[in-house]
Enzyme design. Structure first.
Site, PDB file in Angstrom:
ATOM      1  CG  PHE A  12      38.535  98.619  29.422  1.00 27.42           C
ATOM      2  CD1 PHE A  12      38.970  99.863  29.018  1.00 27.42           C
ATOM      3  CD2 PHE A  12      37.273  98.521  29.982  1.00 27.42           C
ATOM      4  CE1 PHE A  12      38.173 100.999  29.177  1.00 27.42           C
ATOM      5  CE2 PHE A  12      36.463  99.631  30.149  1.00 27.42           C
ATOM      6  CZ  PHE A  12      36.911 100.873  29.750  1.00 27.42           C
ATOM      7  CB  THR A  36      36.204 103.971  26.458  1.00 28.82           C
ATOM      8  OG1 THR A  36      36.319 103.191  27.638  1.00 28.82           O
ATOM      9  CG2 THR A  36      34.744 104.079  26.043  1.00 28.82           C
ATOM     10  CE  LYS A  79      35.813 106.814  29.064  1.00 28.28           C
ATOM     11  NZ  LYS A  79      35.777 106.273  30.449  1.00 28.28           N
ATOM     12  CG  ASP A 103      38.771 104.401  36.124  1.00 23.25           C
ATOM     13  OD1 ASP A 103      37.885 105.105  35.604  1.00 23.25           O
ATOM     14  OD2 ASP A 103      38.894 103.186  35.899  1.00 23.25           O
ATOM     15  CD  GLU A 128      31.666 106.040  28.360  1.00 23.81           C
ATOM     16  OE1 GLU A 128      31.503 104.947  27.786  1.00 23.81           O
ATOM     17  OE2 GLU A 128      32.458 106.194  29.294  1.00 23.81           O
TER      18      GLU A 128
END
Length: 333
Positions: free
Chosen positions: A190, A168, A143, A28, A107
Site C-alpha cells: 500500500f 493485502t 484477498k 481499484d 476479500e
C-alpha cells in the site's frame, strides 16, 4: 520531411495507455461503469469499496438479491447476515467479471485476519459461491490481510486447493518476504498509506515521487522478488497521486482508483519504464527466510507497518459491519 510515425504516436498516446505498455493496470473500485470506461485487465474490491457503491440505486438489485439469498440460507439472523454478506461480495465480483477480461479480488472478512483455519474455510466458501454462479476459481483472487495467520492460510489455499491469493495490507519487508516463501499469487503493498504515515509522523510533509517512502518500499520488494526469481506478482496499491504511479511504471501490476485513472487518461505526459527485471537481478540483496518468531519480531520493530496493518484491519472490519447493517435492514424489511 514528415515526423516519424512512432514519434507522433508517442505524443498523442495518453499516459494511461503508455503505462499499460509496461504494467498491468487494475481498477481499484467496485463500480462496473468505471471498468467499462478505463478497460483494466483485472479489478480489486474490498468491503470499503463495495460499501461505497452499495447504496447507489444502480446496484440496489444486487443488495436486494443478496438479502433474499440470506433469508433462505440461515436458520437465524446472524447466519442470514453472514450468508448475505458472502454472496454480496461474490455478486459484485461476478458483475465485475462480466466487464473485465482478467481476475477479480474478493476479500475474506477482516475479522478473521488472525484465524488461519477460519480464513481458509471462508475462502473456500467464496470460491464455492463463485462456482455456483459459473465462475471458475482461476478468475478469482482471494484477498487476505498480510498477518502471519493470513499468509499461512494463503500458503495452504494455494498448495492444497489451488486457490489463488492476494495478500493485502502489506507494509513491511518481513510481510513481503514471508508471502514470497508461502508461494502466494500476488501481494498488494500500500504505497499511499505508507506515505500517509510518514507525513503524519515525521517532520517532512511533502515528497517527490522518487523519494516517496511508499514508492521506495515497492521498488525494494520488486527488486528482491525479481533477483531471486519469486513468482509472486507485485501489485502496487493505494496511490495518492499520479507521480507515485509513474515512478512505479514497469511493476507487475498497479491497482489504481477511478480518480487517478481519469487523470492518467486525460494526460499525454510521458510515462517511462522505471522498473525492470534486468536491473533487479543486479540489485544488492541477500536472500532471507523468516519463521514465525522472526516475522513477528521484525513486524513489531517496524512501527509504521504495525500501525498501518492494524489500522487497515480495523477499517475494513468497520466497513464490513456497516455493510452487514445494510443487509440486515433489507433482510428484516
Amino acid at each position: 520531411m514528415s515526423e516519424p510515425q512512432s514519434k507522433k504516436t508517442k505524443i498523442t498516446m495518453t499516459s494511461l495507455k503508455q503505462l499499460k505498455n509496461y504494467t498491468m493496470v487494475v481498477a481499484d473500485t467496485g463500480d462496473f461503469e468505471v471498468m467499462e470506461q478505463f478497460k483494466p485487465m483485472d479489478a480489486t474490491t474490498n468491503p470499503s469499496l463495495i460499501l461505497a457503491v452499495a447504496n447507489q440505486k444502480k446496484y440496489a438489485h444486487l443488495i436486494e438479491k443478496a438479502a433474499q439469498y440470506g433469508k433462505k440460507s440461515g436458520s437465524n439472523l446472524a447466519e442470514q447476515i453472514e450468508a448475505a454478506l458472502d454472496i454480496t461480495c461474490v455478486l459484485f465480483g461476478k458483475e465485475i467479471l462480466n466487464v473485465i477480461p482478467g481476475r477479480v479480488s474478493t476479500e475474506v472478512d477482516a475479522r478473521l485476519s488472525f484465524n488461519k483455519e477460519a480464513s481458509i474455510e471462508k475462502a473456500k466458501r467464496l470460491i464455492t459461491l463463485y462456482e455456483g454462479l459459473g465462475v471458475s476459481k482461476d478468475r478469482i483472487l482471494i484477498k487476505l490481510a498480510s498477518t502471519w495467520e493470513g499468509i499461512q492460510a494463503a500458503r495452504e489455499l494455494e498448495e492444497k486447493y489451488g486457490i489463488h491469493c492476494n495478500l493485502t495490507l502489506l507494509f513491511s519487508f518481513a510481510q513481503a518476504v514471508s508471502c514470497a516463501h508461502a508461494g502466494v499469487t500476488l501481494i498488494s503493498p500500500f504505497v499511499g498509506r505508507i506515505l500517509d504515515w510518514y507525513v503524519e509522523n515525521t517532520d517532512k510533509k511533502s515528497y517527490e515521487a522518487q523519494e516517496d517512502p511508499g514508492v521506495i518500499f515497492v521498488k525494494k520488494v520488486y527488486n528482491y522478488y525479481k533477483k531471486f526469481g519469486y513468482k509472486t506478482t507485485v501489485m502496487g496499491a493505494s496511490f495518492r497521486n499520479v507521480g507515485e504511479i509513474k515512478e512505479l511504471a514497469g511493476c507487475d501490476c498497479l491497482t489504481i482508483s477511478p480518480k487517478l485513472l481519469e487523470e492518467l487518461e486525460k494526460s499525454n505526459e510521458p510515462v517511462d519504464k522505471v522498473l525492470n527485471v534486468e536491473s533487479a537481478k543486479k540489485s544488492d540483496f541477500e536472500q532471507i527466510d523468516l519463521d514465525e518468531a522472526e516475522f513477528r519480531w521484525l513486524l513489531n520493530e517496524d512501527e509504521m507497518a504495525t500501525n498501518k496493518l492494524s489500522e487497515g484491519i480495523r477499517k475494513f472490519a468497520a466497513d464490513t459491519l456497516k455493510l452487514e447493517k445494510l443487509l440486515q435492514d433489507k433482510i428484516q424489511a
